[in-house]
Design an enzyme around this catalytic site. Structure first.
Site, PDB file in Angstrom:
ATOM      1  N   HIS A 118      -2.265 -43.707  20.737  1.00  0.00           N
ATOM      2  CA  HIS A 118      -1.835 -42.176  20.900  1.00  0.00           C
ATOM      3  C   HIS A 118      -1.905 -41.547  19.675  1.00  0.00           C
ATOM      4  CE1 HIS A 118       1.371 -39.505  22.434  1.00  0.00           C
ATOM      5  NE2 HIS A 118       0.357 -39.297  23.193  1.00  0.00           N
ATOM      6  N   LYS A 120      -3.054 -39.513  16.470  1.00  0.00           N
ATOM      7  CA  LYS A 120      -4.222 -38.216  15.942  1.00  0.00           C
ATOM      8  C   LYS A 120      -4.106 -38.346  14.713  1.00  0.00           C
ATOM      9  CE  LYS A 120      -2.478 -37.252  20.423  1.00  0.00           C
ATOM     10  NZ  LYS A 120      -1.234 -37.748  20.779  1.00  0.00           N
ATOM     11  N   ASP A 125     -13.314 -38.105   3.068  1.00  0.00           N
ATOM     12  CA  ASP A 125     -13.551 -38.356   1.841  1.00  0.00           C
ATOM     13  C   ASP A 125     -12.221 -38.668   0.690  1.00  0.00           C
ATOM     14  OD1 ASP A 125     -15.820 -37.328   2.165  1.00  0.00           O
ATOM     15  OD2 ASP A 125     -15.834 -35.396   1.467  1.00  0.00           O
ATOM     16  N   HIS A 298       4.019 -29.624  23.688  1.00  0.00           N
ATOM     17  CA  HIS A 298       3.298 -31.153  23.603  1.00  0.00           C
ATOM     18  C   HIS A 298       3.865 -31.541  22.151  1.00  0.00           C
ATOM     19  CE1 HIS A 298       0.058 -32.149  26.560  1.00  0.00           C
ATOM     20  NE2 HIS A 298       0.943 -31.675  27.235  1.00  0.00           N
ATOM     21  N   LYS A 300       5.968 -32.814  18.969  1.00  0.00           N
ATOM     22  CA  LYS A 300       6.683 -34.299  18.712  1.00  0.00           C
ATOM     23  C   LYS A 300       7.227 -34.062  17.129  1.00  0.00           C
ATOM     24  CE  LYS A 300       2.781 -35.232  21.266  1.00  0.00           C
ATOM     25  NZ  LYS A 300       1.798 -34.593  21.302  1.00  0.00           N
ATOM     26  N   ASP A 305      19.003 -31.049   8.969  1.00  0.00           N
ATOM     27  CA  ASP A 305      19.838 -30.528   7.874  1.00  0.00           C
ATOM     28  C   ASP A 305      19.182 -29.946   6.800  1.00  0.00           C
ATOM     29  OD1 ASP A 305      22.178 -31.757   8.646  1.00  0.00           O
ATOM     30  OD2 ASP A 305      22.358 -33.459   7.339  1.00  0.00           O
TER      31      ASP A 305
END
Length: 396
Positions: A118, A120, A125, A298, A300, A305
């Site tokens: 899941h 990404k 390089d 979508h 996440k 603080d």
């Protein structure tokens, strides 16, 4: 509680740039691929044959044609249509491509089917990496084309490249070995450039099914437990276990402002209504819940603080916390955390509605019962997948 100084391992001297939505992420990724001289690694859950998928695929092919070693790893479920229709064409053009857990039977309900790739990630390089939650898919290609899916990624330079680079290579080697594709094994090409590139202190945290099963969840719990002023979390899919819910309500009880920005649009009905079963208990403790309606959320991410922030692929749901391979960057920097907080403020101001606690206290018992039925069905689905017998499911 784990000491913040001992775990996770933070490196100094990084440059971490926040990228909001595909409008900022895809051009940055395509440009980095077009400037690659030695190697490109790209991991994604979804790679779709649409306007964006074609743009990134063409960049990968151009890199391969000029002699760059291009390695593309996609998930066998999330990218199953792309694998079926485009894998051979990319391979013929010189792109090295592997599939993580090929989808062989869509109607089979087994635990291994839910153990997906899941995260990404991109590593180019040994000088640039990208980490986040944005798939290779046109984020305007939704039922609400006027507004893109709302999500985030980061562009990374500096010492943090080393663990990101190592992680991508390690999984590629594992999948090549498991797929009997020994000819696609790696040789050392690019060495990560770990010289100081900025001033940001950051860590890279993964979730897998071996040594790092709880690392992302533990990092969140550690930060929430240490929060003194504010916790802001934005999640596409929010169905946390008891430990996370207890940490959030405990923070609210001790006077910390806890804000949770969640998906307001119905994308997956069962999970959407299961999440609502958790609202009354959270609201009762003073947790503020916003639902995002402008488009599909979508994200996440989190800010705590004003100096701790995370951007990655991991949601607060059983899929992310118990089953999938995930990757998050954690940043301890007031400047970066402030920028992410500003973006979240803008998202809430432009497209979110705060839930009225009085409304949720007056919810009919039948509505609440239906929400809990949805919650039970989601948990049962995880159990039927074979995971309910796992020791880690006991606390959820």
């Amino acid at each position: 509680m784990i000491s913040r100084e001992l775990w996770p391992h933070f490196s100094e001297g990084n440059a971490v740039t926040l990228l909001e939505n595909g409008a900022e992420f895809f051009p940055a990724l395509a440009s980095a691929i077009d400037h690659a001289r030695e190697e490109v690694f790209l991991e994604t859950y979804i790679f779709r044959d649409d306007r964006i998928g074609q743009m990134i695929a063409e960049a990968l092919v151009r890199a391969a044609e000029r002699g760059v070693i291009v390695s593309l790893l996609v998930d066998g479920f999330g990218s199953r249509d792309f694998v079926a229709s485009h894998m051979n064409r990319l391979v013929e053009k010189g792109v090295r491509m592997l599939v993580y857990r090929r989808e062989v039977g869509r109607l089979l309900l087994r635990r291994h089917r839910l153990r997906r790739l899941h995260r990404k990630l991109a590593a180019i390089d040994g000088r640039i990496a990208f980490v986040g939650g944005i798939n290779i898919v046109d984020d305007h290609n939704t039922a609400l084309p006027g507004h893109p899916r709302h999500d985030y990624a980061v562009r990374v330079e500096g010492p943090l490249l080393q663990p990101i680079h190592d992680t991508t290579r390690r999984l590629w080697e594992l999948v090549a070995w498991a797929s009997f594709r020994q000819r696609l094994r790696l040789r050392n090409v690019a060495t990560p450039r770990t010289d100081n590139a900025g001033t940001i202190r950051a860590a890279f945290v993964i979730r897998d099914n071996l040594r790092h099963r709880r690392d992302i969840e533990t990092a969140y719990l550690q930060a929430i437990d240490q929060a003194e002023r504010e916790v802001v979390i934005a999640n596409a899919y929010f169905l946390p276990g008891r430990r996370v819910r207890k940490a959030l309500t405990a923070a609210a009880d001790r006077g910390v402002t806890v804000i949770i920005l969640l998906q307001g649009r119905v994308e997956y009905a069962l999970q959407h209504y299961a999440t609502k079963a958790l609202y009354p208990a959270l609201i009762r403790h003073g947790v503020r819940i916003f639902e995002y309606h402008r488009s599909f959320l979508h994200a996440k991410v989190a800010v705590i603080d004003g100096h701790w922030a995370t951007v990655g692929s991991s949601n607060f749901d059983p899929f992310s916390l118990l089953l999938a391979r995930e990757g998050n960057v954690i940043v301890r920097d007031t400047g970066f955390a402030g920028r992410l907080r500003e973006r979240l403020d803008a998202a809430m101001a432009d497209g979110a509605i705060e839930l009225d606690p009085r409304h949720w206290r007056r919810k009919a018992w039948l509505t609440r019962a239906l929400h809990w039925i949805a919650y039970g069905l989601v948990r049962m689905a995880v159990g039927l997948s074979g995971y309910a017998g796992d020791r880690q499911a006991e606390t959820r």
